[in-house]
Design a protein around this motif. Structure first.
Motif, mmCIF file in Angstrom:
data_model
loop_
_atom_site.group_PDB
_atom_site.id
_atom_site.type_symbol
_atom_site.label_atom_id
_atom_site.label_comp_id
_atom_site.label_asym_id
_atom_site.label_seq_id
_atom_site.Cartn_x
_atom_site.Cartn_y
_atom_site.Cartn_z
ATOM 1 N N ARG A 71 -19.256 -20.525 -45.692
ATOM 2 C CA ARG A 71 -19.876 -19.511 -45.718
ATOM 3 C C ARG A 71 -21.365 -19.385 -45.096
ATOM 4 N N ASN A 76 -17.001 -14.488 -44.950
ATOM 5 C CA ASN A 76 -16.971 -14.003 -46.591
ATOM 6 C C ASN A 76 -15.626 -13.304 -46.545
ATOM 7 N N GLN A 77 -15.654 -12.789 -47.916
ATOM 8 C CA GLN A 77 -14.281 -12.318 -48.187
ATOM 9 C C GLN A 77 -13.922 -11.224 -46.936
ATOM 10 N N SER A 213 -16.399 -11.567 -59.889
ATOM 11 C CA SER A 213 -15.872 -12.227 -58.570
ATOM 12 C C SER A 213 -14.343 -12.005 -58.770
ATOM 13 N N LYS A 220 -21.361 -8.424 -51.709
ATOM 14 C CA LYS A 220 -22.012 -9.600 -50.804
ATOM 15 C C LYS A 220 -23.482 -9.424 -50.816
ATOM 16 N N GLU A 225 -24.275 -12.461 -56.769
ATOM 17 C CA GLU A 225 -23.578 -13.544 -55.875
ATOM 18 C C GLU A 225 -24.584 -14.568 -55.715
ATOM 19 N N ASP A 242 -13.783 -14.738 -54.054
ATOM 20 C CA ASP A 242 -13.718 -13.673 -53.051
ATOM 21 C C ASP A 242 -12.545 -14.053 -52.052
#
Lengths: 300, 257, 490
Positions: A71, A76-77, A213, A220, A225, A242
């Motif tokens: 991360r 991220n997702q 989540s 984000k 978060e 995510d």
């Protein structure tokens, strides 16, 4: 265990540990050369994404592949979506392909969390294992730099944990959710908005954040978060979903994706909605459907 | 009044069951983790209700198989009810989302623990499998083998000093270090630390506690890299390890083999 | 006690177990280790002299108990090396399988105990050594027995011998009946007794033969019935007599006519009650012994003279078997000779003249004389470097017999009494035998006694003394004997 090769691609601070190329490969002691760990230290960027995808594509025909994205490198997702959506359907389903996000030291990748894991101090496979005769000294706990080989028990451990990580997380969410709502379980009729009011109580805060989540309702960079990151640190476990939802929609398959979507809808309808009646058995049913189509075992 | 002994760690569940059973006219007792042997000294009409999966040290564990086995042996005429959130149907399963209106009728239908019914797997980390892995190892030596190795080395060391008046230093160098005794202990202890917390939900956890006490008692000797002769004698390492071994062998024979 | 000379081969894939066992028992045993199968074969090839194999059953990473299959192979290739199986667990099935396949014992790695293991190693090794020694001894005994059965073969195809064999076979079916074998000296009474033994139910039990005339009267009771420690001066320990040694089997009492009244009573008591009482003992002992008595004397006459008890005679004569003299069955001579010539035909080794002389001779000393004659002829043939035994190789008396002028007969004929009793004739033959043995054994009395079947020099001396007391005039013919026993022969 499948007979296919197993490949882990880990994007992390490897340059601190001496990685000079864009990536390098470590084989596993006692296994054929196809089983390997690829080290990469690329921050999120179009080029980085392309490099990861290209690296993954090279291995998908013959190997199961787990991608671990740090991360703190900006992944991220959305980054997962970019990587996975760039692959063809065939590539996504020919093998077991999973993409995980990790960071902050509370994942099962870290030796500090799991003594038989892989990642030591920043960028290395080295760690203080608290062994007799090694008072305070870092030792090569995971790999042998001379042979460029990983110890097989560490490789196997991480692979096994992450093979089941998604399903275990879903299972635990289901159990935690139903446990929290157990007082409502015997009501013939749960008044509208009752579950939402209940889940917003301070004692249910973590559950609330996990549900956000899980259902993809956590933005984000939002305060929510940040709050969940703090919870991860406190609880010393991975709490975000995510990476999970994207994996489910892309690499698991259409059926899994559809059932997941139904479950998300059920949670929104019965828990997050302040209107209409809540139906706990219905939520349980959706959870169990999802768990039943995820082919891996819940725990190892 | 018939008694319910509820084995659970999730407080919301305990409270819900307490209300449900007391409203139904039962005396309710909660058995928290870690399980103590004394708590299981109950009468034959006590109903044991085991929450499964049960939260034990942050993990969801399914312990119904060892519990069934334990009760079949020790309280075969008592009822064992598995409670949980799984969508099962069964005479001995209490679905917490569909609690029966008539508890007494439900309990009348249930089979005794000594019966031949098989409890359904509730999805948590399987403690029976954990027990098996702890004892048999996965690719490693079994716990008994590891204990035997360690014990044999210690006994040879003792004989060398007692029978043949050997110096501890030479025994330490030629036997204990040559056979990597500190490392053997480390392997054994790591396995113990890894599995021990998972056994808190077992009805025979008291035995594990005894073993843990024995292991902790002798740990200082091994943590000294086996170098301290005084600790070798003062801590009665062989006797404590023998005690641990015999306790574990009994559990293995009953619940693993 | 240190057993360091014993060498143990450890077969185990765990090098640490090797190290531990070597270390623990280094003062008491020497060790070799073999890990792989190839290594094991090499070790055994290089040094097959291990006293013990200590073997784990799991010998590779497969965790399979492959050692189980190795046990029979090792037992077959190295039968003298016992195997102790060392298992990690105490699975009964495994242990039983290992034992069935030939392991001698098993130890559990988890039950290490220095003393127990040390004793077990020593016990198994020593037991195994004892067994292999026993096997060697048994082979020796078997060989010896085969030799003896050759020596004691009841040879003969004459009608008389066939009939006797038939009777003895019938008698052998009655293992409790006493038998009296009668016949001249040397006719083969002991051979007949052994034939009886071999045919009957007692064939796997002992056979003891004792010549009663060769034992001093004062020692006879103790020799026959045994004695307890302290029973008399010199009785320093309990000793079993012939009766006890023959328990379950047959006791042949040769020259039964020579025993005194006291022994006669005890023998009669035994025949009636099957009990004996060792000298100095305060309790009787029950025995199961079949008695075969033998004599060359006329017991009936002795009864009449009051020398032999009538009741004992009645008991013994229930089954009398008369063994014929050799001269009464001369057709058996070629067979007997072939037997003693180890399969060679008489006509292949003797000239026709020699055969003729042998067949004509009257064989007063019967088979014993024939056997001695064969030995004598073979020796003479060798000395004279003859291709075949001719008449020159024959003893003088046989050569002379043909001329009907045998010297001893002449001398006997010249005896002032003009008569020769059977007893005297017997003494003369026996003294001749002793004289010849004296010559052959270079006057070593012990060897002479053994050669003559008298067991010890006391018996030999006693026999000579008795002959001298009764027939002193015979001793002039036997200078060697007389010189060797000049204290007796004055």
């Amino acid at each position: 265990m499948t007979n296919r090769n197993r490949v882990m691609l880990i994007v992390w601070w490897w340059k601190y540990g001496g990685l000079e190329e864009a990536w390098d490969e470590w084989t596993v002691a006692g296994y054929p050369e196809g089983h390997k760990l690829i080290r990469m230290d690329e921050p999120r960027s179009a080029a980085g994404t392309a490099l990861i995808r290209s690296c993954v594509e090279d291995h998908l025909e013959n190997s199961d592949v787990f991608i671990f994205l740090h991360r703190n490198h900006g992944y991220n997702q959305q980054a997962i979506e970019e990587i996975l959506s760039g692959l063809s359907d065939h590539q996504r389903h020919i093998s077991q392909l999973k993409c995980f996000l990790f960071g902050e030291g509370n994942d099962d990748l870290y030796i500090a969390k799991q003594p038989r894991a892989l990642l030591g101090t920043k960028g290395t496979f080295r760690a203080n294992m608290h062994l007799p005769n090694h008072h305070g000294n870092l030792i090569d706990a995971v790999a042998n730099p001379a042979t460029h080989q990983l110890k097989r028990e560490h490789f196997d451990f991480v692979w096994k944990v992450y093979s089941h990580a998604f399903k275990a997380k879903v299972f635990e969410l289901k159990e935690d959710l139903l446990t929290a709502f157990v007082d409502f379980s015997n009501m013939d009729l749960i008044p509208s908005g009752e579950l939402y009011r209940y889940i917003r109580l301070p004692e249910n805060r973590l559950l609330f954040l996990r549900l956000l989540s899980f259902t993809g309702r956590m933005r984000k960079g939002s305060d929510l978060e940040r709050e969940l990151i703090q919870w991860e640190s406190r609880e010393k476990r991975s709490l975000f979903f995510d990476d999970f939802s994207t994996n489910l929609k892309t690499t698991y398959g259409e059926l899994e994706g559809r059932i997941y979507k139904n479950l998300v809808e059920a949670i929104k309808t019965h828990i997050f909605s302040v209107q209409g009646e809540a139906d706990l058995p219905s939520i349980r049913g959706q959870f169990e459907s999802l768990l039943s189509v995820m082919s891996e075992a819940t725990y190892i | 009044m018939r008694e319910i002994l509820c084995v659970a760690s999730q407080l919301q569940v305990v409270n819900a069951m307490k209300k449900y059973f007391t409203d139904g006219g039962f005396k309710f007792c909660h058995l928290a983790l870690p399980v103590s042997d004394e708590a299981l000294l109950v009468g034959s009409d006590t109903v044991v209700v085991l929450m499964s999966p049960i939260v034990c040290n942050g993990k969801y564990l399914s312990a119904e198989l060892p519990w069934k086995q334990y009760l079949r042996e020790h309280l075969p005429n008592n009822l064992l009810i598995i409670a949980g959130f799984s969508d099962f149907q069964g005479d001995n399963y209490l679905d917490l989302l569909h609690l029966p209106k008539n508890i007494k009728a439900f309990l009348n239908r249930a089979e005794i623990a000594g019966g031949s019914w098989e409890p359904a797997y509730t999805g948590g980390l399987d403690v029976a499998e954990q027990l098996r892995r702890f004892f048999e190892g996965h690719g490693d030596e079994s716990v008994t083998d590891e204990l035997n190795n360690t014990l044999r080395i210690l006994k040879i060391a003792r004989d060398e000093m007692k029978r043949h008046q050997a110096e501890y230093q030479s025994v330490w160098k030629d036997l204990l270090l040559a056979n990597r005794l500190p490392s053997k202990w480390n392997t054994l202890n790591n396995r113990w630390i890894n599995y021990y917390p998972n056994f808190e939900c077992l009805p025979f956890f008291g035995t594990f506690v005894q073993v843990n006490l024995a292991l902790q008692h002798i740990a200082p000797y091994f943590n000294s890299n086996c170098e301290e002769e005084a600790l070798f004698w003062e801590l009665d390492c062989i006797e404590h390890l023998e005690h641990a071994k015999s306790a574990l062998v009994k559990i293995e024979q009953h619940y693993v083999k | 006690m240190s057993n360091r000379n014993y060498s143990i081969l450890i077969v185990d894939d765990d090098p640490e177990f090797h190290q531990q066992i070597r270390y623990a028992f280094r003062r008491n045993f020497t060790f070799e280790g073999a890990v792989s199968m190839g290594n094991l074969e090499r070790k055994l090839k290089e040094n097959g002299n291990f006293d013990l194999i200590l073997m784990d059953l799991v010998l590779d990473s497969s965790k399979e108990k492959v050692g189980l299959n190795l046990i029979p192979e090792l037992r077959s290739s190295h039968p003298g090396i016992p195997i102790i199986v060392v298992t990690a667990d105490k699975e009964i099935d495994t242990v039983v399988q290992a034992m069935k396949k030939g392991a001698r014992d098993f130890l559990t790695k988890g039950d290490y105990d220095f003393e127990y293991w040390n004793d077990k190693f020593t016990e198994i090794i020593e037991d195994s050594k004892l067994k292999s020694e026993n096997q060697m001894l048994r082979a020796e005994v078997k060989k010896h027995r085969a030799q003896r059965s050759k020596d004691f073969a009841f040879i003969g195809e004459s009608e008389k011998i066939k009939e006797i064999k038939r009777i003895l076979r019938l008698v052998s079916e009655e293992p409790d009946i006493s038998v009296l074998l009668a016949g001249e000296t040397g006719v083969g009474k002991e051979i007949a007794a052994r034939y009886l033994h071999q045919q009957g139910a007692r064939k796997d039990q002992p056979f003891q033969a004792v010549n009663l005339s060769a034992i001093q009267d004062t020692l006879l009771e103790s020799t026959l019935f045994g004695h307890r420690k302290g029973a008399f001066t010199g009785a320093i320990r309990d000793v079993e007599g012939y009766f006890s040694q023959a328990n379950g089997g047959i006791l042949m009492l040769d020259e039964i006519g020579d025993i005194d009244a006291n022994i006669q009573i005890k023998l009669l008591r035994f025949l009636e009650t099957k009990m004996i009482r060792p000298v100095g003992a305060d309790k009787d002992i029950q025995l199961d012994v079949q008695i075969v008595a033998a004599t060359h004397q006329n017991l009936g006459a002795q009864v009449e003279e009051g020398i032999f008890r009538a009741d004992l005679y009645q008991r013994l004569k229930a089954m009398i078997v008369e063994i014929p003299a050799l001269r009464e069955r001369k057709e058996d001579i070629p067979l007997i000779m072939e037997h003693y010539l180890e399969g060679q035909k008489m006509e292949d080794i003797l000239t026709p003249k020699a055969i003729q002389l042998l067949m004509e001779y009257d064989w007063v000393g019967n088979i014993r004389e024939l056997r001695n004659t064969i030995n004598y002829m073979l020796l003479r043939k060798k000395i004279k470097s003859r291709m075949m035994i001719d008449e020159d190789c024959l003893p003088v008396e046989i050569q002379e017999f043909a001329k009907d002028s045998a010297p001893y007969r002449t001398s006997l004929a010249e005896d002032p009494s003009g008569e020769i009793s059977i007893e005297e004739e017997h003494a003369l033959l026996d003294l001749k035998r002793i004289e010849m043995a004296m010559l052959q054994k270079n006057k070593v009395k012990k060897d002479v006694a053994i050669e003559l079947g008298l067991e010890n020099t006391d018996n030999l001396r006693y026999r000579i003394k008795k002959y001298y007391e009764k027939h002193p005039h015979l001793f002039g013919q036997f200078p060697l004997l007389s010189k060797s026993y000049r204290k007796i022969v004055k």
